[in-house]
Enzyme design. Structure first.
Site, PDB file in Angstrom:
ATOM      1  N   ALA A 132       0.843  -1.208   0.000  1.00 50.06           N
ATOM      2  CA  ALA A 132       0.000   0.000   0.000  1.00 50.06           C
ATOM      3  C   ALA A 132       0.871   1.248   0.000  1.00 50.06           C
ATOM      4  O   ALA A 132       1.826   1.345   0.774  1.00 50.06           O
ATOM      5  CB  ALA A 132      -0.899  -0.006   1.236  1.00 50.06           C
ATOM      6  N   LYS A 168       8.732   4.380  15.725  1.00 50.52           N
ATOM      7  CA  LYS A 168       8.917   4.676  17.166  1.00 50.52           C
ATOM      8  C   LYS A 168       7.986   5.772  17.635  1.00 50.52           C
ATOM      9  O   LYS A 168       7.544   5.771  18.773  1.00 50.52           O
ATOM     10  CB  LYS A 168      10.367   5.051  17.485  1.00 50.52           C
ATOM     11  CG  LYS A 168      10.869   6.351  16.868  1.00 50.52           C
ATOM     12  CD  LYS A 168      11.905   6.106  15.839  1.00 50.52           C
ATOM     13  CE  LYS A 168      11.935   7.157  14.786  1.00 50.52           C
ATOM     14  NZ  LYS A 168      12.779   6.794  13.653  1.00 50.52           N
ATOM     15  N   GLU A 226      11.586  -4.407  16.119  1.00 51.33           N
ATOM     16  CA  GLU A 226      13.055  -4.357  16.217  1.00 51.33           C
ATOM     17  C   GLU A 226      13.640  -3.107  15.561  1.00 51.33           C
ATOM     18  O   GLU A 226      14.621  -2.527  16.039  1.00 51.33           O
ATOM     19  CB  GLU A 226      13.652  -5.615  15.566  1.00 51.33           C
ATOM     20  CG  GLU A 226      15.152  -5.717  15.642  1.00 51.33           C
ATOM     21  CD  GLU A 226      15.681  -5.777  17.069  1.00 51.33           C
ATOM     22  OE1 GLU A 226      15.499  -6.801  17.726  1.00 51.33           O
ATOM     23  OE2 GLU A 226      16.272  -4.781  17.531  1.00 51.33           O
ATOM     24  N   GLY A 239      17.821   1.242  14.188  1.00 54.69           N
ATOM     25  CA  GLY A 239      17.873   0.799  12.781  1.00 54.69           C
ATOM     26  C   GLY A 239      18.246  -0.666  12.657  1.00 54.69           C
ATOM     27  O   GLY A 239      17.497  -1.550  13.091  1.00 54.69           O
ATOM     28  N   GLY A 256      22.342  14.659   3.774  1.00 48.80           N
ATOM     29  CA  GLY A 256      21.131  13.842   3.924  1.00 48.80           C
ATOM     30  C   GLY A 256      21.002  13.174   5.283  1.00 48.80           C
ATOM     31  O   GLY A 256      20.147  12.310   5.473  1.00 48.80           O
ATOM     32  N   GLU A 307      16.949  16.061   8.519  1.00 50.93           N
ATOM     33  CA  GLU A 307      15.725  16.416   7.788  1.00 50.93           C
ATOM     34  C   GLU A 307      15.692  17.932   7.579  1.00 50.93           C
ATOM     35  O   GLU A 307      16.393  18.675   8.274  1.00 50.93           O
ATOM     36  CB  GLU A 307      14.500  16.053   8.643  1.00 50.93           C
ATOM     37  CG  GLU A 307      14.493  14.648   9.176  1.00 50.93           C
ATOM     38  CD  GLU A 307      13.599  13.734   8.374  1.00 50.93           C
ATOM     39  OE1 GLU A 307      12.744  14.245   7.647  1.00 50.93           O
ATOM     40  OE2 GLU A 307      13.789  12.515   8.477  1.00 50.93           O
ATOM     41  N   ASP A 362      13.312  12.497  19.211  1.00 47.49           N
ATOM     42  CA  ASP A 362      13.449  11.151  18.644  1.00 47.49           C
ATOM     43  C   ASP A 362      14.154  10.235  19.653  1.00 47.49           C
ATOM     44  O   ASP A 362      13.719   9.107  19.905  1.00 47.49           O
ATOM     45  CB  ASP A 362      14.239  11.257  17.325  1.00 47.49           C
ATOM     46  CG  ASP A 362      14.610   9.924  16.743  1.00 47.49           C
ATOM     47  OD1 ASP A 362      13.759   9.331  16.053  1.00 47.49           O
ATOM     48  OD2 ASP A 362      15.752   9.455  16.970  1.00 47.49           O
ATOM     49  N   LYS A 385      12.834   6.757  21.763  1.00 48.02           N
ATOM     50  CA  LYS A 385      13.561   5.481  21.814  1.00 48.02           C
ATOM     51  C   LYS A 385      13.941   5.125  23.256  1.00 48.02           C
ATOM     52  O   LYS A 385      13.897   3.949  23.643  1.00 48.02           O
ATOM     53  CB  LYS A 385      14.795   5.568  20.925  1.00 48.02           C
ATOM     54  CG  LYS A 385      14.432   5.691  19.441  1.00 48.02           C
ATOM     55  CD  LYS A 385      15.607   6.096  18.606  1.00 48.02           C
ATOM     56  CE  LYS A 385      15.243   6.206  17.134  1.00 48.02           C
ATOM     57  NZ  LYS A 385      16.296   6.856  16.339  1.00 48.02           N
TER      58      LYS A 385
HETATM   59  P1  NAP Z   1       9.174   7.187   3.769  1.00 46.14           P
HETATM   60  O1  NAP Z   1      10.375   7.076   2.916  1.00 46.14           O
HETATM   61  O2  NAP Z   1       8.567   8.519   3.985  1.00 46.14           O
HETATM   62  O3  NAP Z   1       8.047   6.206   3.147  1.00 46.14           O
HETATM   63  C1  NAP Z   1       6.718   6.201   3.600  1.00 46.14           C
HETATM   64  C2  NAP Z   1       5.924   5.288   2.683  1.00 46.14           C
HETATM   65  O4  NAP Z   1       4.614   5.154   3.216  1.00 46.14           O
HETATM   66  C3  NAP Z   1       5.772   5.814   1.241  1.00 46.14           C
HETATM   67  O5  NAP Z   1       5.894   4.765   0.331  1.00 46.14           O
HETATM   68  C4  NAP Z   1       4.359   6.391   1.222  1.00 46.14           C
HETATM   69  O6  NAP Z   1       3.720   6.272  -0.045  1.00 46.14           O
HETATM   70  C5  NAP Z   1       3.646   5.481   2.205  1.00 46.14           C
HETATM   71  N1  NAP Z   1       2.546   6.176   2.857  1.00 46.14           N
HETATM   72  C6  NAP Z   1       2.610   7.242   3.685  1.00 46.14           C
HETATM   73  N2  NAP Z   1       1.367   7.599   4.082  1.00 46.14           N
HETATM   74  C7  NAP Z   1       0.512   6.737   3.477  1.00 46.14           C
HETATM   75  C8  NAP Z   1      -0.898   6.597   3.478  1.00 46.14           C
HETATM   76  N3  NAP Z   1      -1.670   7.425   4.174  1.00 46.14           N
HETATM   77  N4  NAP Z   1      -1.433   5.583   2.758  1.00 46.14           N
HETATM   78  C9  NAP Z   1      -0.659   4.753   2.029  1.00 46.14           C
HETATM   79  N5  NAP Z   1       0.691   4.843   1.998  1.00 46.14           N
HETATM   80  C10 NAP Z   1       1.261   5.828   2.713  1.00 46.14           C
HETATM   81  O7  NAP Z   1       9.444   6.557   5.224  1.00 46.14           O
HETATM   82  P2  NAP Z   1      10.668   5.620   5.668  1.00 46.14           P
HETATM   83  O8  NAP Z   1      11.893   6.441   5.845  1.00 46.14           O
HETATM   84  O9  NAP Z   1      10.719   4.409   4.828  1.00 46.14           O
HETATM   85  O10 NAP Z   1      10.211   5.243   7.158  1.00 46.14           O
HETATM   86  C11 NAP Z   1       9.170   4.318   7.384  1.00 46.14           C
HETATM   87  C12 NAP Z   1       9.122   4.032   8.897  1.00 46.14           C
HETATM   88  O11 NAP Z   1      10.361   3.467   9.306  1.00 46.14           O
HETATM   89  C13 NAP Z   1       8.917   5.275   9.770  1.00 46.14           C
HETATM   90  O12 NAP Z   1       8.096   4.948  10.862  1.00 46.14           O
HETATM   91  C14 NAP Z   1      10.313   5.610  10.261  1.00 46.14           C
HETATM   92  O13 NAP Z   1      10.337   6.278  11.495  1.00 46.14           O
HETATM   93  C15 NAP Z   1      10.910   4.218  10.390  1.00 46.14           C
HETATM   94  N6  NAP Z   1      12.362   4.157  10.296  1.00 46.14           N
HETATM   95  C16 NAP Z   1      12.986   4.666   9.209  1.00 46.14           C
HETATM   96  C17 NAP Z   1      14.366   4.598   9.132  1.00 46.14           C
HETATM   97  C18 NAP Z   1      15.096   5.149   7.930  1.00 46.14           C
HETATM   98  O14 NAP Z   1      16.326   5.059   7.885  1.00 46.14           O
HETATM   99  N7  NAP Z   1      14.422   5.676   6.937  1.00 46.14           N
HETATM  100  C19 NAP Z   1      15.103   4.013  10.175  1.00 46.14           C
HETATM  101  C20 NAP Z   1      14.428   3.477  11.290  1.00 46.14           C
HETATM  102  C21 NAP Z   1      13.050   3.559  11.326  1.00 46.14           C
HETATM  103  P3  NAP Z   1       4.212   7.104  -1.353  1.00 46.14           P
HETATM  104  O15 NAP Z   1       5.588   6.574  -1.642  1.00 46.14           O
HETATM  105  O16 NAP Z   1       3.243   6.806  -2.397  1.00 46.14           O
HETATM  106  O17 NAP Z   1       4.242   8.544  -0.906  1.00 46.14           O
END
Ligand code: NAP
Length: 442
Positions: A46, A106, A130, A135, A188, A191, A202, A206
């Site tokens: 999704a 988290k 996990e 990460g 990068g 944010e 954040d 945790k």
């Molecule tokens: P991201 O790059 O922003 O991706 C979010 C994804 O969710 C996108 O594919 C988006 O769709 C989809 N999405 C968002 N809202 C939606 C909705 N209402 N309905 C359907 N799809 C929806 O996020 P991410 O960095 O992968 O992070 C995901 C989770 O992992 C978060 O909770 C984050 O805190 C956690 N996390 C991330 C990292 C990291 O390094 N990135 C590390 C540890 C934990 P579209 O692509 O179509 O917009």
């Protein structure tokens, strides 16, 4: 051997982490099936926009905007959307339909964790997380399972890569906080709005998750004492180096005796602190994370690695997928979160620690003695004093001779330290207090 039907995996989100999870599930399906003892089938992904470009090849027919229908009939739901809603609603829907849920969210756990764990327990499902802390680093399972027979006494964690990167740049490259943040943004690591990272929010989320697990007590994120890194100056970092320390943003979770009641409680706090050069956490550079755990029988343990990144975080998510899939094959209810100890969460005033205080003082005879007296009057014992070469300027435009003093203390309470700092700021021999940092990891 019993042939088990394919397990149906629904993935919510295909961003940085989700796209990598989809890729691993598709590429390594056979290997994962062999490890689980059943086929693993990714039945859908999704997203918000099915036409948006993806970082990995996800077959177009797997993509959908209808998360609700996807969740129906799934055995395992992997939530990688982030944010509070609709992630919370989807997870509740999944748990209520009996699916196990995996999340890396988290912020959601910190805000709605008890509700989600309760929903899982009601139906005998399990919530895995996990990837929510550290990460790629395995830390949730070690705390929940490997150390389940031991008693954890303290956790010191570098759990936010952005702030570790910034403090490391200040230390290694002599950049100011603003310059290091600009570098982090350019590369990068930060944010566009860095508040959650540099404000310590954040890390506090945790810390709440780690403290809850380690001490079998619910510790919500808003019960975690929090200071970010915005007040840390380049001078703080340089003075720390000279004194044999590095500055790190630490998440600290420990069992303490409440000085008010004499009863055991849990302290969970996040602040920038001085860590001795020789402590393992001092060697954690760049955007890496590490969690240093002390347990009664195991002694000190260190978990170290990439705290973020799409593919790295996907590793932790895939580990949870395998665990959940094995549980489905084996049968039986999920393991509920343990909050049996139910200890009180202590305020910051219950903490005693050492401090390093940096002062600009009048460069004249008798100043050191006056300052030492002031510390002792407030119950804080001085351990070390470093005085720098005298300069001019008192911070008020006057060109009075001034010197910098860096004072290290023995253990003191937060209250005594605060009273000392208040007295220093009104003392006639002190021009200003330029830094107050706690010392941890001794
Ligand atoms: P991201 O790059 O922003 O991706 C979010 C994804 O969710 C996108 O594919 C988006 O769709 C989809 N999405 C968002 N809202 C939606 C909705 N209402 N309905 C359907 N799809 C929806 O996020 P991410 O960095 O992968 O992070 C995901 C989770 O992992 C978060 O909770 C984050 O805190 C956690 N996390 C991330 C990292 C990291 O390094 N990135 C590390 C540890 C934990 P579209 O692509 O179509 O917009």
């Amino acid at each position: 051997m019993i042939e088990y039907r394919n397990l149906r995996i629904a993935l919510l989100g295909a961003g940085s982490v989700g796209a990598q999870v989809a890729d691993q599930l598709l590429t390594h399906a056979d290997e994962l099936a062999a490890r689980v003892g059943a086929g693993i089938e990714l039945v859908g992904v999704a997203v918000r926009d099915t036409d948006a470009p993806r970082t990995t090849d996800i077959p177009r027919e797997l993509l959908t905007t209808d998360a609700e229908s996807l969740i129906l009939g799934a055995d395992i739901v992997v939530e990688l959307m982030g944010g509070l809603e609709p992630a919370r609603t989807h997870i509740l829907q999944a748990l209520n339909s009996g699916a196990d849920v995996i999340t890396a969210n988290k912020a959601l756990l910190a805000t709605h964790g008890p509700e989600l764990f309760e929903a899982a327990e009601q139906v005998g499902a399990q919530l895995y997380y996990e990837a929510a802390v550290g990460g790629a680093i395995p830390i949730i399972r070690p705390l929940r399972d490997s150390l389940a027979g031991d008693r954890v006494t303290r956790i010191l964690g570098i759990v936010n890569g952005t702030t570790n990167f910034i403090l490391d740049r200040m230390d290694k490259h002599g950049e100011t906080m603003e310059q290091a943040l600009a570098t982090a943004t350019e590369l990068g690591y930060a944010e566009a709005d860095p508040t959650a990272d540099i404000g310590g929010y954040d890390a506090a989320q945790k810390a709440g998750i780690l403290a809850s697990l380690a001490f079998h007590t619910l510790v919500p994120a808003d019960a975690v004492y929090r200071e970010g890194i915005t007040a840390v100056t380049l001078d703080d970092v340089r003075n720390a180096r000279k004194a044999g320390y590095v500055v790190k943003l630490l998440a600290i979770c420990e069992k303490l005796l409440d000085p008010e009641t004499g009863r055991e409680g849990v302290s969970a706090r996040v602040y920038p602190a001085l860590v001795p050069d020789e402590h393992p956490l001092a060697a954690v550079h760049g955007a890496n994370n590490a969690v240093f755990v002390e347990a009664e029988a195991a002694g000190p343990l260190m978990f170290y690695g990439a705290g973020a990144g799409g593919i790295q975080t996907a590793s932790a998510v895939l580990g949870d997928v395998v665990s959940a899939a094995r549980r489905h094959v084996a049968g039986g209810p999920g393991v509920a979160e343990s909050t049996h100890a139910n200890l009180p969460v202590l305020p910051i005033s219950a903490v005693t620690t050492r401090y390093q205080i940096t002062l600009q003082v009048a460069d004249q005879p008798g100043v050191l003695a006056a300052i030492a007296t002031l510390f002792s009057e407030h119950g804080v014992s001085v351990e070390t004093v470093e005085q720098s070469v005298a300069s001019t300027g008192g911070g008020d435009g006057a060109a009075a001779p001034a010197a910098t003093l860096v004072i290290g203390t023995h253990e003191a309470t937060e209250a005594d330290l605060a009273a000392t700092v208040a007295a220093l700021t009104t003392s006639t021999v002190v021009h200003c207090v330029t830094g107050v940092l706690r010392v941890e990891g001794l």
